[in-house]
Motif scaffolding. Structure first.
Motif, short mmCIF file in Angstrom:
data_model
loop_
_atom_site.label_atom_id
_atom_site.label_comp_id
_atom_site.label_asym_id
_atom_site.label_seq_id
_atom_site.Cartn_x
_atom_site.Cartn_y
_atom_site.Cartn_z
N PRO A 199 1.30 -25.49 -12.88
CA PRO A 199 1.79 -24.58 -13.49
C PRO A 199 2.36 -23.42 -12.49
O PRO A 199 1.27 -23.04 -12.34
CB PRO A 199 0.89 -24.42 -14.83
N GLU A 200 3.74 -22.91 -13.20
CA GLU A 200 3.87 -21.92 -12.24
C GLU A 200 2.81 -20.42 -12.83
O GLU A 200 2.96 -19.70 -11.77
CB GLU A 200 5.38 -21.75 -12.15
N VAL A 259 -4.72 -20.04 -9.00
CA VAL A 259 -4.62 -19.70 -7.46
C VAL A 259 -5.48 -19.25 -6.84
O VAL A 259 -7.27 -18.89 -7.15
CB VAL A 259 -4.07 -18.37 -7.52
N PHE A 260 -5.65 -19.71 -5.53
CA PHE A 260 -7.05 -19.93 -4.31
C PHE A 260 -6.70 -18.38 -3.31
O PHE A 260 -5.49 -18.69 -2.18
CB PHE A 260 -7.41 -21.24 -3.83
N LYS A 321 2.72 -20.87 -8.48
CA LYS A 321 3.64 -20.54 -7.69
C LYS A 321 4.09 -18.65 -7.65
O LYS A 321 4.00 -17.96 -6.79
CB LYS A 321 4.88 -21.01 -8.03
N ASN A 322 3.88 -18.31 -8.84
CA ASN A 322 4.63 -17.26 -8.68
C ASN A 322 3.49 -16.06 -8.53
O ASN A 322 3.37 -15.21 -8.66
CB ASN A 322 4.90 -16.96 -10.54
N ILE A 327 1.48 -12.37 -4.91
CA ILE A 327 0.33 -12.20 -3.59
C ILE A 327 0.78 -11.66 -2.40
O ILE A 327 0.37 -10.88 -1.29
CB ILE A 327 -0.57 -13.19 -3.81
N THR A 328 1.58 -12.35 -2.24
CA THR A 328 2.45 -12.49 -0.90
C THR A 328 3.09 -11.32 -0.43
O THR A 328 3.48 -10.08 0.51
CB THR A 328 3.55 -13.57 -0.40
N ARG A 329 4.30 -10.78 -1.60
CA ARG A 329 5.15 -9.76 -1.63
C ARG A 329 4.21 -8.71 -1.76
O ARG A 329 4.33 -7.82 -1.18
CB ARG A 329 5.76 -9.58 -3.08
#
Ligand code: AHM
Ligand code: MG
Length: 334
Positions: A199-200, A259-260, A321-322, A327-329
């Motif tokens: 799931p996103e 998320v890991f 994904k979201n 986190i990357t942003r």
């Protein structure tokens, strides 16, 4: 319901979708067989005299468990003679292992972490084998370490086998993710899940919170916002899980999302992270992407990173994904 065994899945991938040349099929069957052997050794535990440390350290300065060494040997012995491989590389070996001259050499390069999360073994918590398959660069006569240094998007197969309450082999050859559960009576891996999707969005994160004081600001910001729950900017409550076995954490994420993170931190600032790029992050990143998730080093896509050495470390953020994008942003904005 008809049981689809691992062999049949591979044959059909080869015949109907053209994803698997016969040498790669052989390689994957051999890896699966080796994982059955490792699963048995892990299962025996104290009865097999396999628990505890081996009294040695690997190239990364980590204490080796007896089972780290046993799993490494099982994978090498199973794979060296079949003619499908040129060389292997492992978390537990300093350099590459070139297939000895007495055996034919094939086109493939196999990388593995023979027993990831092995600190969990003695306490009977899940661990696993992670593997990644590359092709030897064309035209090369011998095989050298630099032939392994390919970005993760060049993998031709990747997967892991988790040794937990069930033994489950998870595979991608670039056509989605399939899961196979070991039927111990039959001694075969049976297809139990196809077209795995993550799931996103998620309400579950995995990180070792004891390192909080060493984290970078964007990691602190993300976790802090999760911890504020319904009253905070995310307007929802989060749950936390940390198994300290990447295979088991990734398996949960492939099963129900999440998320890991094992990010860079200030404990050893010269190291990019704890986890290794080539045989931990790359195969997991490809599986996660194949299931619709995302995987970055907090800034860039993991699969695009050009490795510079075999045992290179990397910061890892992967899963729904979201959340990975958020986190990357946070990192790129900081
Ligand atoms: P290993 O390959 O030596 O077992 O180390 C990798 C493991 C991962 O499975 C897990 O996510 C991480 O190390 C746990 O680290 P920590 O003990 O710092 O939480
Ligand atoms: Mg490992």
């Amino acid at each position: 319901m008809k049981k689809i065994l691992f062999t049949r899945y591979l044959v059909e991938q080869q015949r109907d979708h053209g994803h698997i040349p016969s040498q790669l099929r052989l390689l994957l069957e051999v890896v699966a067989r080796a994982c059955k052997g490792i699963s048995q050794a892990v299962n025996k535990g104290a009865l097999g005299g396999v628990l505890g440390t081996a009294g040695s350290e690997n190239v990364q300065g980590e204490v080796q468990k007896k089972l780290d060494i046993i799993a490494n040997e099982v994978l090498i012995e199973a794979n060296e003679w079949g003619g499908h491989l040129a060389a292997m590389a492992s978390e537990e070996m300093d350099g590459i292992y070139v297939v000895p001259n007495r055996y034919p050499q094939g086109e493939y390069l196999l990388l593995f972490d023979p027993l990831d999360g092995s600190s969990n073994i003695d306490v009977t918590v899940s661990s696993g084998t992670i593997f990644s398959v590359l092709t030897r660069p064309e035209g090369a006569s011998g095989v050298e370490e630099k032939d392994f240094l390919q970005p993760g998007h060049q993998q031709v197969a990747a997967g892991y086998c988790v040794y937990g309450p069930q033994t489950t082999l998870v595979l991608t050859v670039g056509d989605g993710v399939a899961m196979f559960t070991l039927d111990r009576e039959q001694g075969s891996f049976v297809l139990t899940e196809e077209n795995v999707r993550i799931p996103e969005d998620t309400k579950e994160f995995a990180i070792n919170m004891s390192n909080m004081r060493h984290w970078d600001q964007p990691v602190k910001r993300y976790i802090d916002e999760c911890l504020q729950g319904k009253e905070g900017p995310r307007s929802k409550d989060f749950n936390m899980r940390w198994i300290a076995s990447m295979v088991a954490d990734v398996h949960r994420i492939l099963t129900r999302g999440g998320v890991f993170m094992y990010p860079w931190d200030k404990r050893e600032p010269e190291k990019a992270g704890k986890l290794r790029l080539m045989y931990e992050a790359n195969p997991m990143a490809w599986l996660i992407e194949q299931a619709g998730g995302a995987a970055t080093n907090a800034r860039q896509r993991i699969l695009d990173l050009q490795p510079t050495k075999l045992h290179e470390r990397v910061s890892v953020v992967l899963g729904s994904k979201n959340e990975v994008e958020r986190i990357t942003r946070y990192h790129t904005e900081a």
